[in-house]
Motif scaffolding. Structure first.
Motif, mmCIF file in Angstrom:
data_model
loop_
_atom_site.group_PDB
_atom_site.id
_atom_site.type_symbol
_atom_site.label_atom_id
_atom_site.label_comp_id
_atom_site.label_asym_id
_atom_site.label_seq_id
_atom_site.Cartn_x
_atom_site.Cartn_y
_atom_site.Cartn_z
ATOM 1 N N ARG A 66 0.829 -1.223 0.000
ATOM 2 C CA ARG A 66 0.000 0.000 0.000
ATOM 3 C C ARG A 66 0.855 1.262 0.000
ATOM 4 O O ARG A 66 0.453 2.297 0.524
ATOM 5 N N PHE A 67 2.045 1.151 -0.634
ATOM 6 C CA PHE A 67 2.991 2.260 -0.544
ATOM 7 C C PHE A 67 2.521 3.460 -1.361
ATOM 8 O O PHE A 67 2.060 3.338 -2.506
ATOM 9 N N GLU A 68 2.655 4.622 -0.736
ATOM 10 C CA GLU A 68 2.456 5.912 -1.391
ATOM 11 C C GLU A 68 3.622 6.804 -1.013
ATOM 12 O O GLU A 68 4.359 6.525 -0.065
ATOM 13 N N LEU A 69 3.777 7.904 -1.748
ATOM 14 C CA LEU A 69 4.932 8.767 -1.515
ATOM 15 C C LEU A 69 4.945 9.332 -0.102
ATOM 16 O O LEU A 69 6.016 9.518 0.498
ATOM 17 N N ARG A 70 3.764 9.536 0.484
ATOM 18 C CA ARG A 70 3.707 10.076 1.839
ATOM 19 C C ARG A 70 4.207 9.069 2.885
ATOM 20 O O ARG A 70 4.457 9.421 4.024
ATOM 21 N N HIS A 71 4.345 7.788 2.461
ATOM 22 C CA HIS A 71 4.848 6.762 3.379
ATOM 23 C C HIS A 71 6.371 6.653 3.382
ATOM 24 O O HIS A 71 6.922 5.762 4.038
ATOM 25 N N LEU A 72 7.045 7.543 2.616
ATOM 26 C CA LEU A 72 8.507 7.445 2.495
ATOM 27 C C LEU A 72 9.220 7.523 3.851
ATOM 28 O O LEU A 72 10.129 6.710 4.115
ATOM 29 N N PRO A 73 8.894 8.455 4.769
ATOM 30 C CA PRO A 73 9.565 8.465 6.091
ATOM 31 C C PRO A 73 9.388 7.143 6.848
ATOM 32 O O PRO A 73 10.321 6.655 7.492
ATOM 33 N N LEU A 74 8.185 6.555 6.737
ATOM 34 C CA LEU A 74 7.942 5.280 7.408
ATOM 35 C C LEU A 74 8.786 4.164 6.783
ATOM 36 O O LEU A 74 9.316 3.289 7.486
ATOM 37 N N LEU A 75 8.929 4.213 5.440
ATOM 38 C CA LEU A 75 9.758 3.220 4.756
ATOM 39 C C LEU A 75 11.213 3.322 5.217
ATOM 40 O O LEU A 75 11.866 2.296 5.483
ATOM 41 N N LEU A 76 11.721 4.544 5.326
ATOM 42 C CA LEU A 76 13.100 4.735 5.776
ATOM 43 C C LEU A 76 13.281 4.230 7.206
ATOM 44 O O LEU A 76 14.310 3.644 7.555
ATOM 45 N N GLU A 77 12.264 4.437 8.032
ATOM 46 C CA GLU A 77 12.330 3.947 9.414
ATOM 47 C C GLU A 77 12.366 2.422 9.450
ATOM 48 O O GLU A 77 13.147 1.816 10.203
ATOM 49 N N ARG A 78 11.501 1.799 8.605
ATOM 50 C CA ARG A 78 11.491 0.332 8.555
ATOM 51 C C ARG A 78 12.828 -0.204 8.021
ATOM 52 O O ARG A 78 13.330 -1.236 8.498
ATOM 53 N N MET A 79 13.411 0.461 7.042
ATOM 54 C CA MET A 79 14.700 0.031 6.487
ATOM 55 C C MET A 79 15.808 0.138 7.533
ATOM 56 O O MET A 79 16.691 -0.726 7.624
ATOM 57 N N ALA A 80 15.761 1.195 8.332
ATOM 58 C CA ALA A 80 16.749 1.347 9.407
ATOM 59 C C ALA A 80 16.600 0.233 10.437
ATOM 60 O O ALA A 80 17.590 -0.303 10.952
ATOM 61 N N GLN A 81 15.333 -0.128 10.722
ATOM 62 C CA GLN A 81 15.083 -1.225 11.660
ATOM 63 C C GLN A 81 15.607 -2.543 11.091
ATOM 64 O O GLN A 81 16.198 -3.361 11.812
ATOM 65 N N LEU A 82 15.404 -2.771 9.792
ATOM 66 C CA LEU A 82 15.913 -3.978 9.140
ATOM 67 C C LEU A 82 17.442 -4.025 9.218
ATOM 68 O O LEU A 82 18.033 -5.087 9.462
ATOM 69 N N GLU A 83 18.075 -2.880 9.026
ATOM 70 C CA GLU A 83 19.538 -2.817 9.100
ATOM 71 C C GLU A 83 20.030 -3.163 10.499
ATOM 72 O O GLU A 83 21.003 -3.907 10.667
ATOM 73 N N ARG A 84 19.333 -2.647 11.527
ATOM 74 C CA ARG A 84 19.711 -2.963 12.909
ATOM 75 C C ARG A 84 19.575 -4.454 13.183
ATOM 76 O O ARG A 84 20.456 -5.077 13.785
ATOM 77 N N ASN A 85 18.444 -5.031 12.735
ATOM 78 C CA ASN A 85 18.234 -6.464 12.957
ATOM 79 C C ASN A 85 19.294 -7.304 12.251
ATOM 80 O O ASN A 85 19.808 -8.272 12.811
ATOM 81 N N THR A 86 19.608 -6.921 11.021
ATOM 82 C CA THR A 86 20.613 -7.670 10.256
ATOM 83 C C THR A 86 21.972 -7.604 10.928
ATOM 84 O O THR A 86 22.693 -8.606 11.030
ATOM 85 N N ARG A 87 22.344 -6.414 11.408
ATOM 86 C CA ARG A 87 23.649 -6.247 12.057
ATOM 87 C C ARG A 87 23.709 -7.065 13.348
ATOM 88 O O ARG A 87 24.719 -7.710 13.644
ATOM 89 N N GLU A 88 22.604 -7.038 14.119
ATOM 90 C CA GLU A 88 22.593 -7.808 15.371
ATOM 91 C C GLU A 88 22.673 -9.303 15.106
ATOM 92 O O GLU A 88 23.375 -10.035 15.807
ATOM 93 N N ILE A 89 21.954 -9.768 14.071
ATOM 94 C CA ILE A 89 22.019 -11.194 13.738
ATOM 95 C C ILE A 89 23.426 -11.571 13.319
ATOM 96 O O ILE A 89 23.948 -12.630 13.693
ATOM 97 N N GLN A 90 24.060 -10.715 12.532
ATOM 98 C CA GLN A 90 25.438 -10.977 12.117
ATOM 99 C C GLN A 90 26.356 -11.113 13.331
ATOM 100 O O GLN A 90 27.163 -12.041 13.428
#
Length: 716
Positions: free
Chosen positions: A357-381
């Motif tokens: 359901r992505f729209e351009l107004r969801h871009l800040p939320l997408l960046l937040e989710r991507m940052a969370q994914l990066e944190r999870n990936t780094r911790e798993i590593q």
């Protein structure tokens, strides 16, 4: 062999290795603390476990040999013997042989029965040697082994019903009885057998009555039933026998000249002779034709001797790789990893929902989710890498025995002090540093420490000290090997280097460069070759292996005070910290461990010297300069060093300045081998996949130093 059975066997070999470590470490401590009964019991339990488990898997040689060790240890526990030098030496030799037997069982290799027999005899001799300890004298007379007088034991044994479920074999128990004596009669009691309709194949319904004739005492007989006597029903009755004045008859010999085995079983050759299947000349001819597989293949011209040699070397290399195929992990680490995987699944679910359901107004939320994914990936590593981290004490455990043997050979008094054993490092690093540390400790014991008389003249204690320490330093691990010996002899090293043509008499070298000479292949200051040192191989191995791990070696020494070798290694060989640099359009990774500094040289800092090539003046010190775009044939952005950036790199105590266009930043990279996937490339240690999907090459600093040296020779 079923997969389940193979897994159980693997578990046996892993546990046996742990028990062997306990035994060896315990024996070395027992030598210093002979009255420590808890320590002695711990050693006994480890040997006892190996004996029971090996018998369960049918490794009869291991089971029988550990029984011999167990008998000696039991007499020590009962204070029938004292902890003496000869006894400890025999037990340590037995431990070494036990390691060999277990390795042979693991690889299905043959064992040298003559060696096993010789050491078994030495263990028997230990038990017959009168050496009662002072503590035993205070306890009064102890029961002695009735060796020399034959006794008949009537044994009634009703095994526990769950005998088979526990993996125990009653036939193995009978073999143990045959090993200590002669089974004059074996009677099977089947009165416990149920009706055929209710028969459970996993239960034991049988019982036995044995008539055993032996020179052993009742304790030795009871020890055979150690694993089954508590749950089963065992009765042993002793019946003395009148000895024949003529003495015991000699054991008959086999037709092929071999003595009858202790188990009383006949070899195949004798059975065939008795049955008339073959004649004595035919048996002799067959025995004469018995050869190893390699010899047969060479005789048939199926392979060449060189191919056999190569195959054996490959087999040995594979055996080393398979030494440790599994790893034990704390459940706490697994639990944390499972929680992180759960977090990762949640994050992925949120991203999938957002993507639908992505729209351009969801871009800040997408960046937040991507940052969370990066944190999870780094911790798993980090958690996954943590699973491979083991205490370095597992690598240190072999050295107390090594130092003990070196002290005995050299006639020196040496103590080894270990510290930092709890420091965790990657399993692959632990497996790789054993040889370098062994060579360093041998060097300290042979070259560094003085004999007791010389130490006394220097106002030192008779006993020399070698300290082995490990600690974390940033993202690396530092291991130091320090001795309080005589230190390195500067003049002696220089004279030897000149004599071998490594340097000339006119070369002016710094102390660090002089100490680095001891790592040259074939270099040794030993005046005579011994089985410990003198061939100039050990220190070369140290340098080569440590640098192969991406680490460095440095030396500090003071005359009369000792020497310190410092190894700096990455915590893991899979991921390294590196600095990304750009040369033209290409990106390279420089190991952070090798970088001292980065500079932008002034207009007059670069000099071209005849016979030396290009040099850069770094605060009064001239270092060789290497243009990386020339080494790798890359089109650069800058060809003028004054516009580019110079990285000052160090390896082996030497420094080199490499010229790059730009420093992109620091990052962790996953190493991929060049040799396994392509071929060896000089100056390149490996490759990695960068964030944009392109390939980046990881620089080999040692290789760059070699390239710089060749450039100097060409300029000359």
């Amino acid at each position: 062999m079923s997969n389940d059975f193979a897994q159980f066997q693997d578990a046996f070999f892993e546990e046996a290795a742990e028990h062997l470590g306990t035994v060896e470490e315990g024996l070395l401590q027992l030598e210093r603390h002979p009255d420590d009964m808890e320590l002695l019991n711990r050693i006994f339990r480890a040997v006892h476990s190996i004996k029971g488990n090996s018998g369960m898997f049918g490794f009869a040689t291991i089971s029988q040999f550990t029984h011999k060790m167990e008998s000696v240890l039991d007499r020590l526990r009962n204070r029938q013997m004292a902890v003496s030098g000869p006894v400890m030496e025999t037990l340590l030799k037995a431990t070494d042989l036990l390691k060999t037997l277990i390795e042979a069982a693991k690889s299905n290799a043959p064992t040298d029965e003559s060696v096993v027999g010789l050491l078994s005899q030495q263990l028997d001799t230990c038990q017959t040697t009168p050496s009662a300890s002072p503590a035993a004298a205070q306890l009064g007379p102890m029961k002695t082994d009735q060796r020399g007088r034959r006794t008949s034991f009537l044994i009634s044994w009703v095994p526990p019903r769950n005998l088979f479920r526990r993996g125990l074999d009653p036939v193995q128990t009978m073999r143990e009885l045959e090993r200590i004596g002669t089974l004059a009669k074996v009677k099977l009691d089947s009165s416990r057998l149920p009706d055929i309709t209710s028969l459970d194949p996993e239960e034991c319904y049988l019982a036995w009555v044995f008539d055993l004739v032996t020179t052993k005492d009742q304790d030795a007989v009871e020890a055979v039933f150690e694993f089954v006597r508590e749950e089963g029903n065992l009765r042993i009755m002793e019946v003395p026998i009148e000895e024949d004045p003529a003495g015991p008859a000699e054991r008959p010999s086999h037709p092929n000249g071999d003595a009858r085995s202790e188990s009383g079983r006949k070899p195949l050759g004798e059975i065939l002779l008795e049955s008339g299947a073959i004649s004595p000349p035919a048996l002799s001819q067959a025995l004469a034709q018995q050869k190893k597989l390699g010899e047969i293949l060479v005789a048939q011209k199926a392979v060449t001797p060189q191919q056999i040699t190569q195959a054996l070397e490959k087999q040995e290399a594979q055996a080393k790789k398979l030494d440790s195929t599994s790893i034990r992990v704390e459940t706490g680490k697994i639990d944390k990893l499972i929680n992180l995987v759960g977090e990762l699944v949640i994050t992925q679910s949120m991203l999938s929902d957002l993507g639908a359901r992505f729209e351009l107004r969801h871009l800040p939320l997408l960046l937040e989710r991507m940052a969370q994914l990066e944190r999870n990936t780094r911790e798993i590593q980090e958690r996954v890498m943590g699973i491979r981290m083991l205490p370095i004490g597992t690598a240190f455990s072999r050295f107390p025995r090594l130092v003990r043997d070196l002290a005995a050979k050299s006639g020196k008094k040496i103590q080894l002090v270990l510290s930092g054993e709890e420091t965790e490092v990657d399993k692959t690093v632990i497996e790789s540093i054993g040889d370098p540390l062994t060579h360093l400790i041998r060097n300290s014991a042979d070259h560094g420490l003085e004999p007791p008389a010389e130490r006394l003249k220097s106002n030192k204690s008779e006993q020399g000290t070698i300290r082995l320490n490990a600690c974390h330093a940033g993202g690396n691990i530092c291991i130091t090997v320090e001795d309080d010996g005589r230190g390195l002899n500067r003049d002696k090293i220089l004279a030897k280097a000149v004599a071998q043509g490594l340097i000339t008499e006119h070369d002016k070298l710094s102390d660090d460069q002089i100490w680095a000479l001891i790592f040259k292949p074939g270099f040794s200051t030993a005046e005579k070759v011994t089985d410990v040192s003198g061939r100039g191989v050990g220190m070369d191995v140290v340098k080569r292996n440590i640098e192969g791990l991406g680490g460095t070696v440095c030396v500090r020494t003071a005359p009369g005070k000792g020497t310190v070798f410092t190894l700096k290694l990455p915590l893991t060989l899979a991921i390294i910290d590196g600095m990304s640099v750009r040369i033209g359009k290409e990106t390279y990774i420089v190991p952070l461990l090798s970088i001292l500094e980065s500079i932008q040289p002034g207009a007059d800092a670069i000099k071209t010297v005849v016979g030396k090539g290009e040099l850069v003046n770094v605060r009064g010190t001239y270092l060789p300069m290497t243009r990386l775009y020339e080494v790798f044939a890359t089109e650069p952005e800058h060809t003028d060093p004054n516009e580019a950036i110079l990285l000052i790199l160090e390896a082996e105590g030497e420094r080199v300045a490499v010229m790059v266009d730009e420093i992109l930043g620091q990052q962790q990279v996953v190493i991929k081998s060049m040799e396994q996937n392509f071929r060896k490339v000089e100056g390149i240690a490996g490759a990695t996949i960068l964030g944009d999907g392109t390939v980046g090459f990881i620089l080999d600093v040692r290789g760059l130093l070699d390239i710089a040296r060749r450039a100097e020779l060409m300029a000359a």
